[in-house]
Enzyme design. Structure first.
Site, PDB file in Angstrom:
ATOM      1  CG  ASP A  13      -1.794  -1.205   1.313  1.00 56.76           C
ATOM      2  OD1 ASP A  13      -2.305  -1.640   0.279  1.00 56.76           O
ATOM      3  OD2 ASP A  13      -1.921  -1.753   2.421  1.00 56.76           O
ATOM      4  CD  GLU A  14       4.809  -0.456  -0.123  1.00 54.04           C
ATOM      5  OE1 GLU A  14       3.986  -0.759  -1.015  1.00 54.04           O
ATOM      6  OE2 GLU A  14       5.488  -1.296   0.492  1.00 54.04           O
ATOM      7  CE  LYS A  16       3.011  -2.508  -4.373  1.00 58.97           C
ATOM      8  NZ  LYS A  16       2.617  -2.042  -3.031  1.00 58.97           N
ATOM      9  CG  ASN A  38      -3.299 -11.242  -2.261  1.00 54.32           C
ATOM     10  OD1 ASN A  38      -3.001 -11.061  -3.429  1.00 54.32           O
ATOM     11  ND2 ASN A  38      -2.403 -11.546  -1.356  1.00 54.32           N
ATOM     12  CG  HIS A  41      -1.565  -1.925  -7.265  1.00 59.04           C
ATOM     13  ND1 HIS A  41      -0.746  -2.387  -8.258  1.00 59.04           N
ATOM     14  CD2 HIS A  41      -1.062  -2.394  -6.114  1.00 59.04           C
ATOM     15  CE1 HIS A  41       0.198  -3.131  -7.725  1.00 59.04           C
ATOM     16  NE2 HIS A  41       0.023  -3.154  -6.429  1.00 59.04           N
ATOM     17  NE  ARG A 306      -4.324   0.305   3.322  1.00 56.70           N
ATOM     18  CZ  ARG A 306      -4.331   0.979   2.170  1.00 56.70           C
ATOM     19  NH1 ARG A 306      -3.876   2.198   2.117  1.00 56.70           N
ATOM     20  NH2 ARG A 306      -4.763   0.405   1.084  1.00 56.70           N
ATOM     21  CG  LEU A 333       6.211  15.204   1.736  1.00 57.39           C
ATOM     22  CD1 LEU A 333       6.978  14.391   2.782  1.00 57.39           C
ATOM     23  CD2 LEU A 333       7.205  15.986   0.874  1.00 57.39           C
ATOM     24  CG  ASP A 334      -0.473  14.730   0.044  1.00 59.17           C
ATOM     25  OD1 ASP A 334       0.311  13.827  -0.290  1.00 59.17           O
ATOM     26  OD2 ASP A 334      -1.710  14.582   0.071  1.00 59.17           O
ATOM     27  CB  SER A 413       3.478  11.379  -4.959  1.00 58.90           C
ATOM     28  OG  SER A 413       3.003  10.683  -3.839  1.00 58.90           O
ATOM     29  CB  VAL A 414       2.502  16.696  -3.133  1.00 54.63           C
ATOM     30  CG1 VAL A 414       3.937  16.799  -2.667  1.00 54.63           C
ATOM     31  CG2 VAL A 414       2.375  17.157  -4.590  1.00 54.63           C
TER      32      VAL A 414
HETATM   33  P1  GDP Z   1      -0.465   0.289  -3.768  1.00 60.41           P
HETATM   34  O1  GDP Z   1      -1.133  -1.017  -3.530  1.00 60.41           O
HETATM   35  O2  GDP Z   1       0.979   0.284  -3.365  1.00 60.41           O
HETATM   36  O3  GDP Z   1      -0.675   0.812  -5.140  1.00 60.41           O
HETATM   37  O4  GDP Z   1      -1.135   1.335  -2.773  1.00 60.41           O
HETATM   38  P2  GDP Z   1      -2.693   1.618  -2.496  1.00 60.41           P
HETATM   39  O5  GDP Z   1      -3.338   1.962  -3.737  1.00 60.41           O
HETATM   40  O6  GDP Z   1      -3.288   0.571  -1.668  1.00 60.41           O
HETATM   41  O7  GDP Z   1      -2.592   2.854  -1.521  1.00 60.41           O
HETATM   42  C1  GDP Z   1      -2.144   4.076  -1.910  1.00 60.41           C
HETATM   43  C2  GDP Z   1      -3.264   5.093  -1.644  1.00 60.41           C
HETATM   44  O8  GDP Z   1      -2.730   6.371  -1.510  1.00 60.41           O
HETATM   45  C3  GDP Z   1      -4.263   5.199  -2.795  1.00 60.41           C
HETATM   46  O9  GDP Z   1      -5.531   5.505  -2.280  1.00 60.41           O
HETATM   47  C4  GDP Z   1      -3.734   6.378  -3.615  1.00 60.41           C
HETATM   48  O10 GDP Z   1      -4.726   7.053  -4.376  1.00 60.41           O
HETATM   49  C5  GDP Z   1      -3.220   7.250  -2.520  1.00 60.41           C
HETATM   50  N1  GDP Z   1      -2.085   8.073  -2.889  1.00 60.41           N
HETATM   51  C6  GDP Z   1      -1.015   7.708  -3.650  1.00 60.41           C
HETATM   52  N2  GDP Z   1      -0.119   8.719  -3.686  1.00 60.41           N
HETATM   53  C7  GDP Z   1      -0.623   9.720  -2.909  1.00 60.41           C
HETATM   54  C8  GDP Z   1      -0.134  11.001  -2.520  1.00 60.41           C
HETATM   55  O11 GDP Z   1       0.939  11.443  -2.877  1.00 60.41           O
HETATM   56  N3  GDP Z   1      -0.946  11.732  -1.678  1.00 60.41           N
HETATM   57  C9  GDP Z   1      -2.144  11.286  -1.228  1.00 60.41           C
HETATM   58  N4  GDP Z   1      -2.848  12.062  -0.407  1.00 60.41           N
HETATM   59  N5  GDP Z   1      -2.632  10.072  -1.587  1.00 60.41           N
HETATM   60  C10 GDP Z   1      -1.870   9.312  -2.407  1.00 60.41           C
END
Ligand code: GDP
Length: 424
Positions: A13-14, A16, A38, A41, A306, A333-334, A413-414
């Site tokens: 959930d970073e 990606k 499971n 993204h 989470r 970062l935001d 990313s912000v």
């Molecule tokens: P992934 O499985 O690694 O792709 O991550 P997830 O999609 O589960 O979680 C990332 C969440 O953070 C998603 O809801 C994105 O829309 C959100 N997100 C990603 N980058 C940013 C960011 O820079 N700022 C904010 N506020 N949300 C972000």
């Protein structure tokens, strides 16, 4: 020609998905090489907001061919739902832009059932599975007790193979769990339904990727989850059941000879974790609630809240090393903008000693976080698009993390939108 992998450095959930969505612009092929439906993204772009589980994140780009490699847990049901969902929002998925490896093994309906039965048996010792059948699937794959997707093209042989598996699987269902046995009729009805739906997408993706490589195409490898959930290098047994590390990308994608030119490791500006297992930097109470709300930290697949905490430099440094990351994307970062001081889990204390090294999994439950802080920026940074647009305190935070984890941070990313990114 260049090969790049986008991988998670932490617990998943970073962010990606948004990075693959961004970076795919320069790539011809996007391959998912492990895991199943499971995790989720989240991608937000001009077509809308999507939660992808199995489909590669390159599915939104015209001209990009998406591949599900032999290393994935091919859950036809979940994949079909996902294809329908994105199609409803105007994203067409055809055998031209989605190719599924005939060597991917099928996640069969009893895998999901067994996942639920085993979690129920474990009760308060459960692993926190998403109950998508991933662990039973991979154990069966390595026991050679499932079928390859390509067998759908040979119905007679498939039927005989499934009959053998059914007999064997019913021993477990009935004798171990006291559950209802599967019947051949039910199983064949499932095959006739979901198997038929994915058949048009099946091909020898190994041959396709070898040709793409020979033609000098750019290939992007997309991981699910993060280094700390990797079966071999993560917080076992609270890991997933496959290898999420970049080193597995060539194998799980179907191009074992591939060399990775770039490995983009995705790190969140703070920590989050879904499910059970040790999470040393975890916060509780009001400050955790505030961070969870600010970051909208609820599972993309399950909606589960989470667990959250400050960035964990010990775990992140280890994740960077496991992934062999050559570049880091620091996301969200935001989210930290509301804080007057930015907390950092700088070290662990294990057995009365402070350490920078990530402990062996059995020692993790005793590890205590040592926190420090840095000044916050306390203003909205979501419209920043250049490094100079960031307040000095935010720049200092990014630079500090960069030094501590030993890898260049090339993206910050912000915001969740495609364009809310600073490239350094
Ligand atoms: P992934 O499985 O690694 O792709 O991550 P997830 O999609 O589960 O979680 C990332 C969440 O953070 C998603 O809801 C994105 O829309 C959100 N997100 C990603 N980058 C940013 C960011 O820079 N700022 C904010 N506020 N949300 C972000």
């Amino acid at each position: 020609m260049s090969n790049c992998a986008i991988v998670g450095i932490n617990w998943g959930d970073e962010g990606k998905g948004r990075m693959v969505d961004l970076v795919t612009e320069g790539y011809d092929v996007v391959v998912r090489y492990q895991g199943g439906g499971n995790a989720g993204h989240t991608v937000i772009n001009e077509k809308g907001k999507f939660a992808l589980h199995l489909l590669p994140s390159g599915i939104f780009r015209a001209g990009v061919v998406n591949v599900l490699g032999n290393g994935v847990a091919l859950d036809c049901e979940s994949l079909w739902t996902e294809i329908q969902d994105v199609a409803a929002k105007g994203v067409s998925v055809t055998p031209e832009n989605l190719k599924i490896s005939d060597r991917a093994s099928l996640l069969l309906p009893w895998h999901r059932e067994l996942d639920g039965l085993e979690e129920a048996r474990l009760a308060d010792k459960k692993y926190g599975s998403t109950k998508q059948g991933i662990a039973p699937f991979y154990s069966d794959k390595y026991q050679k007790k499932t079928v390859m997707a390509g067998e759908l093209l040979y119905p007679e042989r498939l039927r005989a193979h499934l009959a053998d598996l059914l007999e064997w699987k019913n021993l477990t269902l009935e004798r171990v769990y006291g559950a209802e046995p599967w019947t051949m009729e039910r199983l064949m009805a499932w095959v006739a339904d979901y198997g038929e739906k994915i058949k048009p997408y099946l091909c020898d993706t190994g041959a396709f990727l070898r040709q793409a490589q020979a033609d000098g195409k750019n290939i992007l490898f997309e991981a699910q989850l993060g280094a700390l959930r990797d079966l071999d290098f993560g917080i076992y047994p609270y890991t997933t059941s496959s290898n999420a590390v970049a080193a597995y990308a060539p194998v799980g994608s179907g191009l074992p000879s591939a060399k990775l030119d770039e490995i983009i490791g995705v790190v969140k500006a703070y920590s989050s974790c879904v499910g059970e297992g040790p999470f040393t930097c975890e916060w509780s109470g009001e400050k955790a609630d505030k961070l969870r709300e600010a970051g909208a930290e609820y599972g993309a697949k399950t909606g589960r809240p989470r667990r959250v905490g400050p960035i964990d430099l010990v775990a992140t440094r280890y994740g960077v090393q496991c992934q062999g990351a050559t570049n880091i994307a620091l996301t969200k970062l935001d989210v930290l903008s509301y804080m007057t001081e930015i907390p950092i889990c700088a070290r662990y204390e294990v057995d009365g000693h402070q350490t920078d090294a990530f402990p062996f999994p059995a020692l993790l439950p005793e590890a205590k976080p040592i926190e420090t802080t840095m000044p916050g920026w306390n203003c909205d940074i979501s419209s920043a698009r250049k490094w100079e647009d960031l307040p000095e305190a935010a720049q200092k935070y990014v630079e500090y993390i960069e030094r501590e984890i030993g890898c260049h941070i090339g993206y910050v990313s912000v915001g969740p939108e495609r364009e809310a990114i600073i490239v350094r």
